[in-house]
Design a protein around this motif. Structure first.
Motif, PDB file in Angstrom:
ATOM      1  N   GLY A   1       0.766  -1.170   0.088  1.00 41.66           N
ATOM      2  CA  GLY A   1       0.034   0.094  -0.047  1.00 41.66           C
ATOM      3  C   GLY A   1       0.920   1.173  -0.115  1.00 41.66           C
ATOM      4  O   GLY A   1       2.024   1.061   0.299  1.00 41.66           O
ATOM      5  N   ALA A   2       0.112   2.582  -0.377  1.00 40.88           N
ATOM      6  CA  ALA A   2       0.806   3.604  -0.513  1.00 40.88           C
ATOM      7  C   ALA A   2       1.608   4.008   0.861  1.00 40.88           C
ATOM      8  O   ALA A   2       2.539   4.563   0.878  1.00 40.88           O
TER       9      ALA A   2
ATOM     10  N   VAL B   1      -2.643   7.562  -5.686  1.00 45.92           N
ATOM     11  CA  VAL B   1      -3.646   6.967  -5.086  1.00 45.92           C
ATOM     12  C   VAL B   1      -5.120   6.914  -5.822  1.00 45.92           C
ATOM     13  O   VAL B   1      -5.837   6.119  -5.600  1.00 45.92           O
TER      14      VAL B   1
ATOM     15  N   ASN C   1       4.009   5.973  -6.579  1.00 48.93           N
ATOM     16  CA  ASN C   1       3.980   5.210  -5.429  1.00 48.93           C
ATOM     17  C   ASN C   1       2.355   4.737  -5.483  1.00 48.93           C
ATOM     18  O   ASN C   1       1.553   5.502  -4.935  1.00 48.93           O
ATOM     19  N   TYR C   2       1.929   3.700  -6.056  1.00 44.23           N
ATOM     20  CA  TYR C   2       0.708   3.165  -6.720  1.00 44.23           C
ATOM     21  C   TYR C   2      -0.017   2.438  -5.239  1.00 44.23           C
ATOM     22  O   TYR C   2       0.685   1.810  -4.622  1.00 44.23           O
ATOM     23  N   THR C   3      -1.344   2.471  -5.285  1.00 50.15           N
ATOM     24  CA  THR C   3      -1.840   1.403  -4.269  1.00 50.15           C
ATOM     25  C   THR C   3      -3.469   1.265  -4.852  1.00 50.15           C
ATOM     26  O   THR C   3      -4.067   1.822  -5.539  1.00 50.15           O
TER      27      THR C   3
ATOM     28  N   SER D   1      -5.779   0.496  -2.784  1.00 49.90           N
ATOM     29  CA  SER D   1      -6.662   0.614  -1.689  1.00 49.90           C
ATOM     30  C   SER D   1      -7.872   1.406  -1.935  1.00 49.90           C
ATOM     31  O   SER D   1      -9.087   1.075  -1.549  1.00 49.90           O
TER      32      SER D   1
ATOM     33  N   GLY E   1      -0.025  -2.503  -3.057  1.00 47.71           N
ATOM     34  CA  GLY E   1       0.342  -1.437  -3.552  1.00 47.71           C
ATOM     35  C   GLY E   1       1.773  -1.515  -4.693  1.00 47.71           C
ATOM     36  O   GLY E   1       2.148  -2.849  -4.508  1.00 47.71           O
TER      37      GLY E   1
END
Ligand SMILES: Cc1ncc(COP(=O)(O)O)c(C=O)c1O
Length: 406
Positions: free
Chosen positions: A81-82, A203, A237-239, A241, A251
């Motif tokens: 996750g981010a 995000v 910085n991908y997620t 969520s 992520g």
């Protein structure tokens, strides 16, 4: 019933439990070729440091198709996750001794402050303020960096940056703004010139309620313009969520070069335990391969798009005349500026007493760099409450506001 405009969580009914269950059955219920594959490894054992190659392949196929990216699996490092992605990125690319400035766009995703503190950069925090139109004063940023340019101290490693800039380039939390392409290009030029890493918190990329595509991502631009020998200046910085559910904790980092992605994967705790969310990344990879994730996104964009419309209509109708409403084109948030003459603190307190939780602007400051967001602003999340509940609460909020005039 308490209505909270603070909470950036999805409504329970939007969490795609049955599709995740189907993916889990496929991943765990049938023998897969990757079981004996060292690059991917069985989902129930330790994963490779960078994450399963199968999953990274699925991310690239899917992401490149949906968002016109150019990533290859070697440029992807899987994370949980981010939030942890940001921590890992900062731990691996900054040093409190060498990194001189940590710029954070203000107003900001407030919980990022703590992550900068975790890595020892509290004293280095500086804000880069969004102007009324959502853009930044990049001339001022560049002038500041140029002014500071000194005979460079020895770089501890080619992976340690002198400066870092954190931003949410697309449908920002909290302001809803998206950085236009020309500013992305300029930021990248500045980054190259001043040894600056751009940490792009991606995000809300998939939640777009307009028919306008997002501008090219900073990581893609980085790759397209990479100078010879450079490791790149951007970490995307991908997620997942905000699409499949924050409980999954999945992520990834995307970088312009395999070297930087690999470097990010070499954190001590990752080398010890392998990629941090190995099993869950397989569920996500499976949902990309099967197309289940596309159904989820389509539904979210329909539901949130309708909500954005209804929330805006209610805010225009019931909140004080002259309230400026930004956001609502994608992502989770609106960012409101009340006109002069209203006591924001009193409104927040009275609404709380009436069961309406607001998010006043002071929560979105960069630590130690106040811009006075608490004097006029509120963030409003559309992710949690259905339109009818929200409309009712906004009406009440408007009535309370009229009793709090200064
Ligand atoms: C900008 C931003 N970054 C990070 C996060 C946390 O993401 P994750 O659940 O992937 O840790 C959020 C969640 O609200 C967010 O808005």
């Amino acid at each position: 019933m308490v209505v909270t405009f603070f909470r950036g969580h999805p409504t329970d009914r939007l969490l795609p439990a049955s599709l995740i269950l189907e993916a889990a059955n496929r991943v765990l219920g049938s023998p897969k070729p990757y079981s004996n594959d060292e690059k991917s490894r069985n989902p129930l054992t330790y994963g490779p440091d960078e994450g399963s190659y199968f999953v990274r392949q699925q991310i690239c196929k899917w992401y490149n198709g949906v968002l016109n990216g150019t990533a290859t699996p070697e440029c992807i490092n899987l994370t949980n996750g981010a939030s942890y992605g940001a921590l890992i990125a900062l731990l691996r690319t900054t040093s409190p001794q060498y990194t001189k400035g940590a710029y954070v766009v203000s107003p900001t995703y407030f919980l990022i402050n703590g992550i900068f503190e975790d890595v020892g950069l509290r004293k280095q925090l500086r804000s880069l303020c969004e102007k009324d139109d959502g853009r930044y004063d990049l001339d001022a940023l560049e002038a500041e960096l140029a002014h500071e340019k000194e005979s460079s101290p020895q770089k501890p490693s080619r992976f340690t940056f002198r400066y870092v800039l954190y931003l949410v380039p697309t449908h920002n939390n909290p302001s809803g703004h998206t950085v236009p392409l020309e500013d992305r290009k300029r930021l990248l030029e500045i980054a190259r010139r001043y040894d600056l890493l751009i940490l792009a918190d991606e995000v809300y990329e998939w939640l777009n309620y307009t028919d306008k595509p997002n501008p090219t991502s900073l990581t893609t631009l980085d790759r397209e313009t990479l100078p010879e020998g450079s490791i790149g200046n951007v970490i995307g910085n991908y997620t997942i969520s905000k699409v499949l559910g924050p409980g999954l904790r999945v992520g990834w980092h995307e970088t312009a070069t395999p070297e930087l992605a690999y470097h990010l994967s070499q954190l001590g705790s990752v080398k010890s335990g392998g990629t941090p969310a190995h099993l869950n990344t397989y569920f996500v990879g499976d949902m990309m391969e099967s197309g289940a994730i596309d159904k989820v996104i389509l539904n979210l964009n329909t539901v949130y798009g309708e909500r954005a419309h209804a929330y805006r209509a209610a805010m225009e109708k019931y909140l004080p005349a002259g309230t400026k409403i930004d956001g609502g084109n994608g992502g989770y948030f609106f960012w409101l500026r009340f006109p002069n003459g209203y006591d924001i603190h009193a409104i927040t307190q009275k609404c709380k007493d009436a069961g309406i939780m607001l998010a006043p602007g002071q929560h979105f400051e960069v630590t130690g760099q106040p811009h006075g967001w608490g004097d006029h602003h509120f963030r409003v999340s559309l992710s949690y409450h259905e339109s009818d509940e929200a409309t009712e609460a906004i009406k009440k909020w408007g009535e309370i506001s009229q009793t709090c005039r200064k």
